[in-house]
Structures are given as C-alpha cells and as structure tokens.
Design an enzyme around this catalytic site. Structure first.
Site: not given
Ligand code: GLP
Length: 240
Positions: A67, A136, A138, A143
């Site tokens: 993403d 959240n 995702h 989302e």
């Molecule tokens: C972001 C990134 C995702 C990631 C997620 C969790 O939105 N774009 O690719 O997996 O959040 O992030 P984190 O590992 O920092 O909690």
C-alpha cells in the site's frame, strides 16, 4: 489462521524470518507482498543478515508494495516506497525491474491502480504476503467499511490511519491510500501477519474471536488456509 504468541518484538521478528526463509527456499522466484510500518521492521532487518549469508537465494524475488499514501511524492521520506527502499530494496540490492509499486502522485489514481493490478494479474499470485495490523483492523489500506474491495483501489483513509506514525512527518495528513485489494491478499500462497504496536489490544481481542466482518478486514484472514499470525504478547500485556 495459526496464532503464535511470542515474548517480545525480537522473538516475533525471528520467528517471521524462520517462516519466510522456509518459503523462499522452496521457491526463490517468489512474488513477495510487503507491508510497511513498525511491525515488520525488525523482521526486514534480521532478514538482511540471512541475505549476507546466502545472497543468491534472494536474487529472483519480486517485491510488491502492499500500500501507499496518496498525494505525496514517491521520493517523500515518509512514503511507503521510501520505507521499502531503506529496509528492503537497497539492503537486498533489488533493482527497480523487480519492484511493483504505486505512484502516489499519479494524475489518475484509477489508472494507476489498474496498472498495478495488471502486473499482479500477470505475475501473481502472491507467494508470501507480509502484513501488519492497523489499529482499526485494516490490512494494507483495506479499511473497515460496509464492503471490502477485490482489486487494487483507492481508499478514503479513516482518521486512525491518517494518524499512523509514518504520516506524522508529512506536511498535511494524507486523505487517500492506494492498496492491493482483498482478493490478491487472500489468494496469496502464504500470509505472515505480524502483530505488535500501541493501541491494538481491543482490535486483537476482536480478531481472536474468529468472527469475520468487513468492519475488521483482518478477520477475513480466518478464511485463508495458510496464515501464520505472530503476536507480540507484550502488546497484549502492556499495550507496548
Ligand atoms: C499502515 C501501513 C500498513 C501497515 C499498518 C500497520 O497503514 N500502510 O502497511 O501494515 O499501517 O502499521 P504498524 O505496523 O506501524 O502498526
């Protein structure tokens, strides 16, 4: 989904390396879909030590960016692409012809998503999909919503996603995200879901009920036959 609890971030990252190496050894010419954020950082760092020992094994893989934030330059230090450059592409000497990534500043996002989707259709399915869990629920930028989307698409980001640590250095908080869709995530041969980070206790609790809902996109991983979910227990115990 096989859930494994690990005592700390380092143990979670080590376990992810072991699981990943097994897959890569069985198929070096793999398509690897990679999340960004803090959850897989330790895993990527440890993987570079393996790369030093067996460089040739990593010569054939292709990286697919899971993403990206919309509306910024790809070269912005806060972009997912810059993150991948730092943590994967440079350390593993991966040329641009072995990378599939979204242009976050494309004139036409729909066309950009179709371009990436076309590439996945041609060289997919994904062999190993590395995921993190959003606060959240995702996965990628899929989302929570009344419905989820199949292919690569643009998402309106929730406030929680907009406040992710990666976006803090940006001049304005990104409203849009580009992401691989649910179909290609769920078509992956193997999925590694790494769970760590602040403010996720409630989401983890809901995920572990096993109920599948579009309001918690990660819950769809329960429908996949080959998911390893690695949870840093310190998150559950201390919220770290
Ligand atoms: C972001 C990134 C995702 C990631 C997620 C969790 O939105 N774009 O690719 O997996 O959040 O992030 P984190 O590992 O920092 O909690």
């Amino acid at each position: 989904m096989k859930v494994t609890y690990l005592d700390g971030y380092n143990k979670m990252s080590d376990k992810a390396v072991r699981l990943f190496m097994k897959e890569l050894k069985s198929k070096p010419k793999s398509l690897i879909c990679t999340a960004t954020g803090s959850s897989p950082k330790g895993f990527y760092q440890r993987l570079t030590q393996r790369y030093a020992k067996d460089t040739v094994l990593f010569d054939k893989l292709t990286i697919l960016e899971l993403d990206e934030w919309g509306g910024i330059e790809q070269t912005d230090p806060n972009s997912c692409y810059s993150y991948l450059q730092t943590h994967l592409l440079q350390p593993f000497n991966i040329d641009s012809n072995r990378v599939i990534a979204f242009n976050p500043n494309a004139d036409d996002y729909k066309k950009e998503c179709s371009r990436v989707q076309g590439k996945i259709n041609r060289i997919g399915p994904i062999d190993v999909c590395i995921l993190g869990l959003g606060t959240n629920g995702h996965i990628g930028f899929n989302e929570p919503s009344p419905y989820l989307q199949r292919d690569c698409h643009i998402e309106d980001l929730t406030e929680e996603s907009q406040q992710h640590s990666m976006s803090r250095g940006m001049s304005h908080s990104p409203q849009l995200g580009l992401t691989v869709g649910m179909k290609d995530i769920l078509n992956a041969r193997k999925i590694l879901l790494l769970i760590t980070g602040k403010n996720k206790q409630e989401t983890i609790r809901e995920l572990l009920t096993g109920k599948v809902t579009t309001q918690l996109p990660a819950s769809f991983l329960w429908l996949h036959p080959n998911v390893e979910c690695l949870i840093n227990t310190k998150v559950i115990n201390n919220g770290v």
